[in-house]
Design an enzyme around this catalytic site. Structure first.
Site, mmCIF file in Angstrom:
data_model
loop_
_atom_site.group_PDB
_atom_site.id
_atom_site.type_symbol
_atom_site.label_atom_id
_atom_site.label_comp_id
_atom_site.label_asym_id
_atom_site.label_seq_id
_atom_site.Cartn_x
_atom_site.Cartn_y
_atom_site.Cartn_z
ATOM 1 N N ARG A 1 -0.756 1.740 13.007
ATOM 2 C CA ARG A 1 -1.301 0.497 12.455
ATOM 3 C C ARG A 1 -1.164 0.354 10.944
ATOM 4 N NH1 ARG A 1 -7.479 0.767 11.933
ATOM 5 N NH2 ARG A 1 -7.814 2.883 11.231
ATOM 6 N N HIS A 2 -0.479 1.290 10.292
ATOM 7 C CA HIS A 2 -0.306 1.197 8.838
ATOM 8 C C HIS A 2 1.142 0.901 8.457
ATOM 9 C CE1 HIS A 2 -4.181 3.412 8.809
ATOM 10 N NE2 HIS A 2 -4.382 2.628 7.761
ATOM 11 N N ARG B 1 0.852 -1.196 0.000
ATOM 12 C CA ARG B 1 0.000 0.000 0.000
ATOM 13 C C ARG B 1 0.883 1.240 0.000
ATOM 14 N NH1 ARG B 1 -5.323 -1.697 2.140
ATOM 15 N NH2 ARG B 1 -5.481 -3.722 1.113
ATOM 16 N N GLU C 1 0.503 4.158 0.839
ATOM 17 C CA GLU C 1 -0.231 5.166 1.614
ATOM 18 C C GLU C 1 0.756 5.910 2.497
ATOM 19 O OE1 GLU C 1 -4.311 3.536 3.358
ATOM 20 O OE2 GLU C 1 -2.715 2.060 3.435
ATOM 21 N N ARG D 1 -1.519 -6.726 12.196
ATOM 22 C CA ARG D 1 -2.529 -6.090 13.060
ATOM 23 C C ARG D 1 -3.152 -7.103 14.008
ATOM 24 N NH1 ARG D 1 -6.353 -1.776 10.004
ATOM 25 N NH2 ARG D 1 -4.665 -0.600 9.036
ATOM 26 N N GLU E 1 -9.998 -2.324 13.213
ATOM 27 C CA GLU E 1 -10.342 -3.207 12.099
ATOM 28 C C GLU E 1 -9.192 -4.159 11.767
ATOM 29 O OE1 GLU E 1 -11.043 -1.177 8.277
ATOM 30 O OE2 GLU E 1 -10.153 -2.995 7.433
ATOM 31 N N SER F 1 -11.654 -6.867 6.343
ATOM 32 C CA SER F 1 -12.728 -6.305 5.527
ATOM 33 C C SER F 1 -13.174 -7.417 4.602
ATOM 34 C CB SER F 1 -12.179 -5.178 4.656
ATOM 35 O OG SER F 1 -12.622 -3.965 5.135
#
Ligand code: ATP
Length: 495
Positions: A275-276, A267, A269, A469, A418, A421
């Site tokens: 948490r990323h 990712r 991001e 996670r 989370e 998903s």
């Protein structure tokens, strides 16, 4: 005169020869005692000659000694009085014993196991000690360590931040990860993480799932154009997979019925949060169902229950070691797991003073609040939130046939964050095209994905889980970098 000179010369030569022979004999003696290096530390008066030193570099030599080694964790009273060999890194007390060896060096030790009347403090094995008779350095560490294992292992209790205890900050740990990974806590974390993968794999295999491997170099961004790493690919370019989503679905279209995969997910991001990561390990699964996506959702929920039970029962030692350094409330779960509907969650939040619109997603703080409300009401750290608003889910999510604002999709949470998903995916190519257009997605770019459903495909649903996670939240840790062996984030691509 000439004779005298010759005599003296030959005397000298003889002396030289004798010295040479003596030297050679000594050398052979040392060699026989397997001491090739470190000769300077051996003087003749040393009664321990041949019982310590540096071993020659181990290069799989056929003449290497055939020793059977015992692990420290196997030491107990049943071995009392036995002579054993262990290979370990040097601890503080070992350094005291053998002060020339630098801390963290790897040594072979011959020792007799002795029972001790009272427990040995500060050691993993408390009811026996080793009476060392030989010590050999297999591989030495540089004397100056960038961090001390003792400092990196010190318990971190909330509210303890101002204490004078030396702490090792996260960047120092990660810059020197090989040393940081030697702490009992790191050892336990990654053993438990391997346990999560093993339990995931074993449970699903038992249920008839097939493990597959999906490409990580892909021609088009799988989860939309944003947050994707572009890589140069010969004369053109390609992308790093943001999830195995499309490929697991294609495996279902190819009649595999139930599939899972464990692999790297990328990712791009710029999320600098606890948490990323920019690269994480995805535990993904996809499954064909008969009539209702709940067949899949509940299977995933029960899979988590099995994983939690497996961790509790098979990894209690690791959990306790980690808890000594990073104390946390034990993880609670219900069997079967709690399933909450999105509208019910909205009511719970409203009662707690937080209004969420029917088509709004939950922000991170709201997710955390909901986690606390659920814990207080149901006493569980794990729950499933079903029926997300359609507007906040990707184009391939199946809309709810009874409520156009809702969708057949779910997230799963641990300690209010989370970790999964998932959804029923649209398996009808016409409907999929329609939904993609609604999301303003360029149909040409996803043509091969849509085509995969042209030849008949069973209804199916699945989900994607972030391994790091799950481990972070199961253990109640504060940062996902603690559960990624070599974490990648927007500011770190080393070591
Ligand atoms: P978030 O909203 O937390 O950024 P997401 O909605 O982007 O997550 P999904 O794309 O649904 O997450 O991915 C499925 C799972 O993968 C997540 O529930 C999480 O466990 C994990 N995950 C997603 N992004 C990351 C990340 N950047 N680092 C670590 N794990 C992640």
């Amino acid at each position: 005169m000439v004779e005298d000179i010759e005599k003296t010369e030959s005397k000298k030569a003889a002396k030289k020869e004798a010295k040479k022979a003596e030297k050679a004999a000594k050398k052979a003696e040392h060699k026989a005692a397997n001491v090739k290096e470190n000769a300077s530390t051996l003087d003749e008066a040393d009664i321990s000659v041949g019982k310590y030193g540096n071993l020659p570099l181990i290069r799989s030599d056929p003449s290497a000694p055939k020793r059977s080694f015992t692990y420290i964790k196997e030491l107990n009273k049943s071995l009392a009085n036995k002579v054993i060999w262990v290979r370990e890194t040097v601890s503080k007390s070992m350094v005291k014993f053998s002060s020339n060896i630098s801390k963290e060096s790897i040594v072979d030790i011959e020792a007799q196991v002795a029972e001790v009347p009272s427990g040995v403090a500060g050691c993993t094995q408390t009811d026996v000690e080793l009476v060392v008779s030989q010590i050999w350095v297999v591989s030495s560490s540089v004397p100056q360590l960038p961090l001390q294992i003792d400092d990196a292992s010190r318990p971190e209790k909330p509210g303890d931040e101002d204490s004078l205890n030396i702490r090792v900050n996260q960047d120092t740990r990660l810059d020197n990860r090989v040393l940081d990974l030697r702490t009992p806590t790191s050892q336990a974390i990654f053993r438990l993480e391997a346990g999560v993968c093993k339990l995931f794999r074993d449970c699903l295999t038992k249920k008839g799932f097939v493990e597959i491997h999906t490409p990580k170099i892909i021609p088009a961004a799988s989860e939309g154009g944003a947050n994707v790493f572009t890589v140069s690919y010969f004369k053109g370019s390609a992308y790093l997979a943001q999830s195995p989503q499309l490929y697991k679905q294609m495996a279902i279209a190819a009649d595999f019925e139930k599939v899972f995969t464990i692999g790297a997910v990328f990712r791009a991001e710029d999320s600098n949060t606890h948490r990323h990561l920019t690269e994480f390990t995805g535990l993904d699964l996809e499954m064909a169902f008969q009539y209702h996506y709940h067949e899949v959702m509940l299977l995933i929920g029960n899979l988590f229950t099995e994983i939690f039970k497996g961790l509790r029962d098979e990894y209690s030692n690791e959990i306790s070691i980690i808890g000594q350094q990073y104390p946390a409330e034990p993880f609670t779960f219900l069997d079967p797991p709690l399933v909450l509907k999105y509208p019910e969650a909205r009511v719970m939040l409203k009662d707690a003073g937080v209004e969420i619109g029917e088509e709004d997603d939950l922000s991170t703080p709201v997710e955390k609040l909901l986690g606390r409300l659920v814990k207080a009401k149901y006493d569980t750290d794990f729950y499933i939130l079903d029926k997300y608003p359609l507007a906040v889910r990707p184009f391939y999510t199946m809309p709810d046939p009874q409520n156009p604002q809702s969708s057949n999709s779910y997230d799963m949470f641990m300690r209010g964050e989370e970790i999964l998903s998932g959804a029923q995916r649209i398996h009808d190519p016409k409907f999929l095209t329609e939904r993609a257009k609604h999301h303003a997605i360029d149909i040409e770019k996803i043509a091969s994905y849509i085509d995969a459903f042209k030849y008949g495909c069973p209804p199916h649903a699945g989900g994607g889980i972030g391994l790091e996670r799950v481990v972070m939240l199961y253990l109640g840790l504060d940062n996902v970098r603690k559960t990624s062996m070599f974490p990648r984030d927007p500011k770190r691509v080393t070591p």
